[in-house]
Design a protein around this motif. Structure first.
Motif, PDB file in Angstrom:
ATOM      1  N   MET A   1       1.099  -0.976  -0.165  1.00 54.74           N
ATOM      2  CA  MET A   1      -0.192   0.145  -0.031  1.00 54.74           C
ATOM      3  C   MET A   1       1.128   1.215  -0.289  1.00 54.74           C
ATOM      4  O   MET A   1       1.552   0.726   0.325  1.00 54.74           O
ATOM      5  N   ALA A   2       0.707   1.808  -0.636  1.00 55.05           N
ATOM      6  CA  ALA A   2       1.166   3.454  -1.565  1.00 55.05           C
ATOM      7  C   ALA A   2       0.824   4.455   0.062  1.00 55.05           C
ATOM      8  O   ALA A   2      -0.332   4.183   1.292  1.00 55.05           O
ATOM      9  N   ILE A   3       2.118   4.823   0.592  1.00 60.14           N
ATOM     10  CA  ILE A   3       1.862   6.365   1.588  1.00 60.14           C
ATOM     11  C   ILE A   3       0.882   7.035   1.886  1.00 60.14           C
ATOM     12  O   ILE A   3       1.613   7.598   0.124  1.00 60.14           O
ATOM     13  N   LEU A   4       0.631   7.559   2.073  1.00 60.61           N
ATOM     14  CA  LEU A   4      -1.057   9.099   1.829  1.00 60.61           C
ATOM     15  C   LEU A   4      -0.012  10.180   2.505  1.00 60.61           C
ATOM     16  O   LEU A   4      -0.126  10.176   3.538  1.00 60.61           O
ATOM     17  N   TRP A   5       0.746  10.597   2.116  1.00 66.22           N
ATOM     18  CA  TRP A   5       1.340  12.215   2.315  1.00 66.22           C
ATOM     19  C   TRP A   5       0.714  13.359   2.403  1.00 66.22           C
ATOM     20  O   TRP A   5      -0.957  12.916   1.340  1.00 66.22           O
ATOM     21  N   PHE A   6       0.858  14.333   3.375  1.00 64.70           N
ATOM     22  CA  PHE A   6       0.199  15.574   3.464  1.00 64.70           C
ATOM     23  C   PHE A   6       1.055  16.334   3.471  1.00 64.70           C
ATOM     24  O   PHE A   6       1.982  16.231   4.538  1.00 64.70           O
ATOM     25  N   SER A   7       0.850  17.819   3.413  1.00 60.92           N
ATOM     26  CA  SER A   7       1.628  19.161   4.088  1.00 60.92           C
ATOM     27  C   SER A   7       0.905  20.046   3.983  1.00 60.92           C
ATOM     28  O   SER A   7      -0.625  20.086   3.551  1.00 60.92           O
ATOM     29  N   PRO A   8       0.994  20.466   4.677  1.00 56.57           N
ATOM     30  CA  PRO A   8       2.806  21.079   5.095  1.00 56.57           C
ATOM     31  C   PRO A   8       2.010  19.983   6.595  1.00 56.57           C
ATOM     32  O   PRO A   8       1.408  19.414   6.754  1.00 56.57           O
ATOM     33  N   PRO A   9       3.365  19.674   7.319  1.00 50.74           N
ATOM     34  CA  PRO A   9       3.244  17.931   8.521  1.00 50.74           C
ATOM     35  C   PRO A   9       2.853  19.085   9.701  1.00 50.74           C
ATOM     36  O   PRO A   9       2.149  20.598   9.348  1.00 50.74           O
ATOM     37  N   VAL A  10       1.847  17.809  10.505  1.00 52.70           N
ATOM     38  CA  VAL A  10       1.911  18.441  11.719  1.00 52.70           C
ATOM     39  C   VAL A  10       2.807  18.130  12.744  1.00 52.70           C
ATOM     40  O   VAL A  10       2.867  16.988  13.417  1.00 52.70           O
ATOM     41  N   TYR A  11       2.452  19.049  13.429  1.00 52.95           N
ATOM     42  CA  TYR A  11       3.905  18.928  14.671  1.00 52.95           C
ATOM     43  C   TYR A  11       3.518  18.277  16.030  1.00 52.95           C
ATOM     44  O   TYR A  11       1.966  18.904  16.454  1.00 52.95           O
ATOM     45  N   VAL A  12       3.377  17.632  16.488  1.00 51.39           N
ATOM     46  CA  VAL A  12       2.896  17.432  17.210  1.00 51.39           C
ATOM     47  C   VAL A  12       3.967  16.529  18.921  1.00 51.39           C
ATOM     48  O   VAL A  12       5.276  16.492  18.646  1.00 51.39           O
ATOM     49  N   ARG A  39      -8.870  11.086  24.791  1.00 53.33           N
ATOM     50  CA  ARG A  39      -9.584  10.730  23.388  1.00 53.33           C
ATOM     51  C   ARG A  39     -10.991  11.682  23.287  1.00 53.33           C
ATOM     52  O   ARG A  39     -12.436  10.919  23.148  1.00 53.33           O
ATOM     53  N   GLY A  40     -11.175  12.492  22.621  1.00 52.66           N
ATOM     54  CA  GLY A  40     -12.221  13.964  22.877  1.00 52.66           C
ATOM     55  C   GLY A  40     -13.011  13.979  21.862  1.00 52.66           C
ATOM     56  O   GLY A  40     -12.478  12.955  20.627  1.00 52.66           O
ATOM     57  N   PRO A  41     -14.054  14.193  21.135  1.00 47.25           N
ATOM     58  CA  PRO A  41     -14.511  14.311  19.839  1.00 47.25           C
ATOM     59  C   PRO A  41     -13.368  14.642  18.686  1.00 47.25           C
ATOM     60  O   PRO A  41     -14.066  14.538  17.525  1.00 47.25           O
ATOM     61  N   LYS A  42     -12.416  15.429  18.809  1.00 45.51           N
ATOM     62  CA  LYS A  42     -12.000  16.042  17.279  1.00 45.51           C
ATOM     63  C   LYS A  42     -11.004  15.114  17.399  1.00 45.51           C
ATOM     64  O   LYS A  42     -10.721  14.281  16.108  1.00 45.51           O
ATOM     65  N   TRP A  43     -10.657  14.345  18.481  1.00 44.01           N
ATOM     66  CA  TRP A  43      -9.607  12.523  18.718  1.00 44.01           C
ATOM     67  C   TRP A  43     -10.708  11.467  17.366  1.00 44.01           C
ATOM     68  O   TRP A  43      -9.838  11.187  16.884  1.00 44.01           O
ATOM     69  N   GLN A  44     -11.776  11.429  18.692  1.00 44.57           N
ATOM     70  CA  GLN A  44     -12.700  10.403  17.557  1.00 44.57           C
ATOM     71  C   GLN A  44     -12.820  10.713  16.000  1.00 44.57           C
ATOM     72  O   GLN A  44     -12.932  10.316  14.942  1.00 44.57           O
ATOM     73  N   LYS A  45     -13.302  12.276  15.936  1.00 48.09           N
ATOM     74  CA  LYS A  45     -13.283  12.560  14.486  1.00 48.09           C
ATOM     75  C   LYS A  45     -11.945  12.829  13.757  1.00 48.09           C
ATOM     76  O   LYS A  45     -11.949  12.348  12.046  1.00 48.09           O
ATOM     77  N   ALA A  46     -10.915  12.975  14.022  1.00 44.74           N
ATOM     78  CA  ALA A  46      -9.069  12.726  13.431  1.00 44.74           C
ATOM     79  C   ALA A  46      -9.250  10.871  13.292  1.00 44.74           C
ATOM     80  O   ALA A  46      -9.054  10.468  11.816  1.00 44.74           O
ATOM     81  N   PRO A  60      -5.556  12.546   2.045  1.00 47.92           N
ATOM     82  CA  PRO A  60      -5.286  12.880   2.670  1.00 47.92           C
ATOM     83  C   PRO A  60      -5.081  14.188   3.699  1.00 47.92           C
ATOM     84  O   PRO A  60      -5.245  13.914   5.095  1.00 47.92           O
ATOM     85  N   GLN A  61      -5.597  15.282   3.030  1.00 51.37           N
ATOM     86  CA  GLN A  61      -5.366  16.346   3.792  1.00 51.37           C
ATOM     87  C   GLN A  61      -6.179  16.509   4.151  1.00 51.37           C
ATOM     88  O   GLN A  61      -6.472  17.053   5.725  1.00 51.37           O
ATOM     89  N   ARG A  62      -7.239  16.095   4.463  1.00 52.38           N
ATOM     90  CA  ARG A  62      -9.006  16.237   5.037  1.00 52.38           C
ATOM     91  C   ARG A  62      -8.126  14.876   6.094  1.00 52.38           C
ATOM     92  O   ARG A  62      -8.604  15.547   7.104  1.00 52.38           O
ATOM     93  N   ALA A  63      -7.728  14.020   5.697  1.00 50.42           N
ATOM     94  CA  ALA A  63      -7.261  13.706   7.861  1.00 50.42           C
ATOM     95  C   ALA A  63      -6.105  14.346   8.199  1.00 50.42           C
ATOM     96  O   ALA A  63      -5.950  14.240   9.732  1.00 50.42           O
ATOM     97  N   ARG A  64      -5.622  14.935   7.794  1.00 53.44           N
ATOM     98  CA  ARG A  64      -4.831  16.299   8.068  1.00 53.44           C
ATOM     99  C   ARG A  64      -4.985  17.080   9.285  1.00 53.44           C
ATOM    100  O   ARG A  64      -4.780  17.392   9.914  1.00 53.44           O
ATOM    101  N   ASP A  65      -6.151  17.351   8.090  1.00 53.21           N
ATOM    102  CA  ASP A  65      -6.651  18.663   8.978  1.00 53.21           C
ATOM    103  C   ASP A  65      -7.586  18.020  10.179  1.00 53.21           C
ATOM    104  O   ASP A  65      -7.398  19.326  11.183  1.00 53.21           O
ATOM    105  N   ALA A  66      -8.585  17.105  10.135  1.00 55.42           N
ATOM    106  CA  ALA A  66      -8.945  16.318  10.706  1.00 55.42           C
ATOM    107  C   ALA A  66      -7.364  16.489  12.523  1.00 55.42           C
ATOM    108  O   ALA A  66      -8.009  16.297  13.891  1.00 55.42           O
TER     109      ALA A  66
END
Length: 167
Positions: A1-12, A39-46, A60-66
Motif C-alpha cells: 500500500m502506498a503511503i498517503l502523504w500530506f503537507s504541511p506536516p503537523v507537529y506534535v 480521546r475527545g470528539p476531535k480525536w474521534q473525528k481524526a 489525505p489532506q482531510r485526514a491531516r486537517d482533522a
C-alpha cells in the motif's frame, strides 16, 4: 500500500520535553492517535478521517486537517511560529529523494532538516545546513539562510534538481 502523504506536516509533542515529531502522512497520524490518552470528539473525528483516508474514502489532506484539530484539542500540538512550522522560502528547492524518480520540494527549515537527515555524504555543506536549519527553527537566523545552506548541501549530496524538473 502506498503511503498517503500530506503537507504541511503537523507537529506534535513527544514524551521528551521540548521535542516534537513532524507527522507527514496518514499512517503516522493514525499511529500517533493511538498513543494519546485523551480521546475527545476531535480525536474521534481524526481517527475516523484517518481510517477513511486509508480506505480511499477521503483525501489525505482531510485526514491531516482533522488530525491537526485533534492535536490542538488534546494539547498535543507543538506550534512554532505558525501551525505549519518555519516561514516558507521561495522558490522552493527541488531535490530527488531516496526513492528514484521521487521529487520533494523543500520550502522551510523543518522540511530541509528532515531531508538532510536522510542523506549519506554529510560533508561540510551538510554540516552547515543542519546547523543553519536548526537556527532558523529557533528564530536565530532568517529562513533565506536555511535555503542557501540547503541548496549548497543538496548540490554537495548530488540530489539538487533544476527548477524545471518539478513541472
Amino acid at each position: 500500500m502506498a503511503i498517503l502523504w500530506f503537507s504541511p506536516p503537523v507537529y506534535v509533542k513527544t514524551e521528551h520535553d521540548g521535542f516534537r515529531y513532524g507527522v507527514h502522512h496518514v499512517e503516522a497520524a493514525a499511529e500517533e492517535l493511538v498513543l494519546w490518552t485523551k480521546r475527545g470528539p476531535k480525536w474521534q473525528k481524526a481517527e475516523r478521517a484517518c481510517m477513511s483516508a486509508i480506505s480511499g474514502k477521503v483525501s489525505p489532506q482531510r485526514a491531516r486537517d482533522a488530525f491537526e484539530e485533534a492535536a490542538k484539542e488534546e494539547g498535543m500540538s507543538f506550534l512554532n511560529r505558525s501551525s505549519h512550522g518555519s516561514p516558507l522560502v521561495q522558490p522552493s528547492v527541488p531535490v530527488e529523494t531516496e526513492r528514484p524518480g521521487e521529487i520533494r520540494n523543500v520550502n522551510n527549515a523543518e522540511t530541509a532538516g528532515e531531508e538532510l537527515m536522510k542523506w549519506t555524504k554529510r560533508g561540510p555543506c551538510w554540516d552547515l545546513a543542519v546547523r543553519v536549519c536548526h537556527a532558523v527553527i529557533f528564530d536565530e537566523m532568517e529562513p533565506e539562510e536555511a535555503r542557501k545552506a540547503f541548496l549548497a548541501a543538496a548540490e554537495e549530496e548530488g540530489t539538487l534538481l533544476p527548477p524545471m524538473a518539478t513541472s
